[in-house]
Design an enzyme around this catalytic site. Structure first.
Site, PDB file in Angstrom:
ATOM      1  CG  ASP A  12       1.433 -52.725  35.762  1.00 49.02           C
ATOM      2  OD1 ASP A  12       2.435 -52.259  35.169  1.00 49.02           O
ATOM      3  OD2 ASP A  12       0.308 -52.775  35.236  1.00 49.02           O
ATOM      4  CG  ASN A  60       7.936 -56.028  30.378  1.00 53.64           C
ATOM      5  OD1 ASN A  60       8.018 -56.487  31.515  1.00 53.64           O
ATOM      6  ND2 ASN A  60       6.833 -55.438  29.955  1.00 53.64           N
TER       7      ASN A  60
HETATM    8  C1  IPE Z   1       3.553 -56.846  33.792  1.00 50.57           C
HETATM    9  O1  IPE Z   1       3.382 -55.491  33.587  1.00 50.57           O
HETATM   10  C2  IPE Z   1       5.019 -57.170  33.827  1.00 50.57           C
HETATM   11  C3  IPE Z   1       5.752 -56.708  34.999  1.00 50.57           C
HETATM   12  C4  IPE Z   1       5.239 -56.119  36.044  1.00 50.57           C
HETATM   13  C5  IPE Z   1       7.155 -56.983  34.972  1.00 50.57           C
HETATM   14  P1  IPE Z   1       3.151 -54.906  32.139  1.00 50.57           P
HETATM   15  O2  IPE Z   1       2.957 -53.444  32.301  1.00 50.57           O
HETATM   16  O3  IPE Z   1       4.221 -55.343  31.220  1.00 50.57           O
HETATM   17  O4  IPE Z   1       1.794 -55.613  31.712  1.00 50.57           O
HETATM   18  P2  IPE Z   1       0.788 -55.241  30.548  1.00 50.57           P
HETATM   19  O5  IPE Z   1       1.574 -55.061  29.293  1.00 50.57           O
HETATM   20  O6  IPE Z   1       0.107 -53.970  30.942  1.00 50.57           O
HETATM   21  O7  IPE Z   1      -0.165 -56.383  30.504  1.00 50.57           O
HETATM   22  C1  IPE Z   2       5.930 -52.358  35.765  1.00 53.44           C
HETATM   23  O1  IPE Z   2       5.642 -51.022  35.625  1.00 53.44           O
HETATM   24  C2  IPE Z   2       7.402 -52.636  35.721  1.00 53.44           C
HETATM   25  C3  IPE Z   2       7.846 -53.267  34.478  1.00 53.44           C
HETATM   26  C4  IPE Z   2       7.076 -53.767  33.557  1.00 53.44           C
HETATM   27  C5  IPE Z   2       9.271 -53.316  34.268  1.00 53.44           C
HETATM   28  P1  IPE Z   2       5.312 -50.432  34.210  1.00 53.44           P
HETATM   29  O2  IPE Z   2       6.564 -49.942  33.584  1.00 53.44           O
HETATM   30  O3  IPE Z   2       4.532 -51.376  33.397  1.00 53.44           O
HETATM   31  O4  IPE Z   2       4.413 -49.197  34.608  1.00 53.44           O
HETATM   32  P2  IPE Z   2       3.143 -48.673  33.850  1.00 53.44           P
HETATM   33  O5  IPE Z   2       2.148 -49.789  33.851  1.00 53.44           O
HETATM   34  O6  IPE Z   2       3.569 -48.307  32.458  1.00 53.44           O
HETATM   35  O7  IPE Z   2       2.700 -47.509  34.649  1.00 53.44           O
HETATM   36 MG    MG Z   3       2.516 -51.709  33.154  1.00 52.60          MG
END
Ligand code: IPE
Ligand code: IPE
Ligand code: MG
Length: 226
Positions: A12, A60
């Protein structure tokens, strides 16, 4: 020292890294892929057998189409350019999640899994379109349909992770302490590390510090250890 077979990552923080450093969430995703490659190389040296990366959750899909398209473009590119390296370096790739993508991506994923299925130096599990609740629900449905007795042992045979040992360690980067529907069953006894750094800033030295800390943990599994 605790045995270390399997490390799972919730990668993340890509979006925030990209916005801060490149003024683009997408470029954060691109940078995040470099961390994945570094972690794989390091884990091979450390003789870790399994790595699981959470790349795209079943939730996502709520993101803007432009970001989703970019993520899947990155994934396709990764599969096309890296698959020969995986084959050559004895790396096995497995997808965890519902493989309901475009025809092109489905066949790229199937091909990559097929071509690497007998590899064994390291197992790389990529969780895409993955959601733990649906995984468990589908397993229960399958048991019901086949009239198999519902118990933990049988249920595990119908998870995407069938035959894969549970993660010893879960690392979530990005300074957020939640599981976001990731491996809820399999993480029952994992050691969980929440890391402040954003995924593209997470280095093998950070990973190594976690491994050292992990080695000093008493894993009780409900019993009492001295
Ligand atoms: C979790 O990250 C999913 C991945 C790393 C693929 P998210 O950014 O989607 O999680 P939430 O929405 O903050 O819980
Ligand atoms: C995690 O990084 C990767 C995916 C969920 C694909 P994020 O895209 O959630 O990054 P932040 O949390 O918005 O910074
Ligand atoms: Mg995230």
């Amino acid at each position: 020292m605790n045995p270390l077979k399997h490390v799972a990552f919730i990668m993340d923080g890509n979006g925030r890294w990209g916005l801060k450093n490149k003024n683009s969430r997408n470029l954060g995703h691109k940078q995040g892929l470099k961390t994945v490659e570094e972690i794989i190389k390091f884990s091979i040296k450390k003789k870790i057998n399994y790595l699981t990366f959470f790349a795209f959750s079943s939730e996502n899909w709520k993101r803007p189409k432009t970001e989703i398209d970019y993520l899947f473009k990155l994934l396709k590119n990764f599969l096309k350019t890296k698959i020969n390296e995986f084959i050559k370096n004895d790396i096995k790739l497995k997808i965890l999640g519902e493989k309901k993508f475009s025809k092109e991506l489905n066949s790229l994923l199937n091909r990559a899994e097929k071509k690497t299925k007998n590899n064994c130096k390291i197992h790389i599990n990529l969780a895409i379109n993955y959601g733990s609740k649906i995984e468990i629900t589908n397993a229960i449905k399958a048991l019901n349909k086949k009239k198999i007795k519902i118990n933990p042992h049988n249920l595990e045979k119908f998870l995407y992770t069938k035959g894969i040992p549970d993660p010893d360690i879960l690392i979530r980067t990005g300074n957020t302490k939640r599981l976001s529907n990731f491996l809820l069953w399999q993480l029952s006894y994992s050691e969980i590390f929440f890391e402040k750094k954003l995924w593209p800033d997470f280095k093998t030295t950070d990973f190594n510090k976690i491994i050292v800390e992990y080695n000093n943990i008493k894993r009780n599994y409900g019993s009492i250890t001295k």
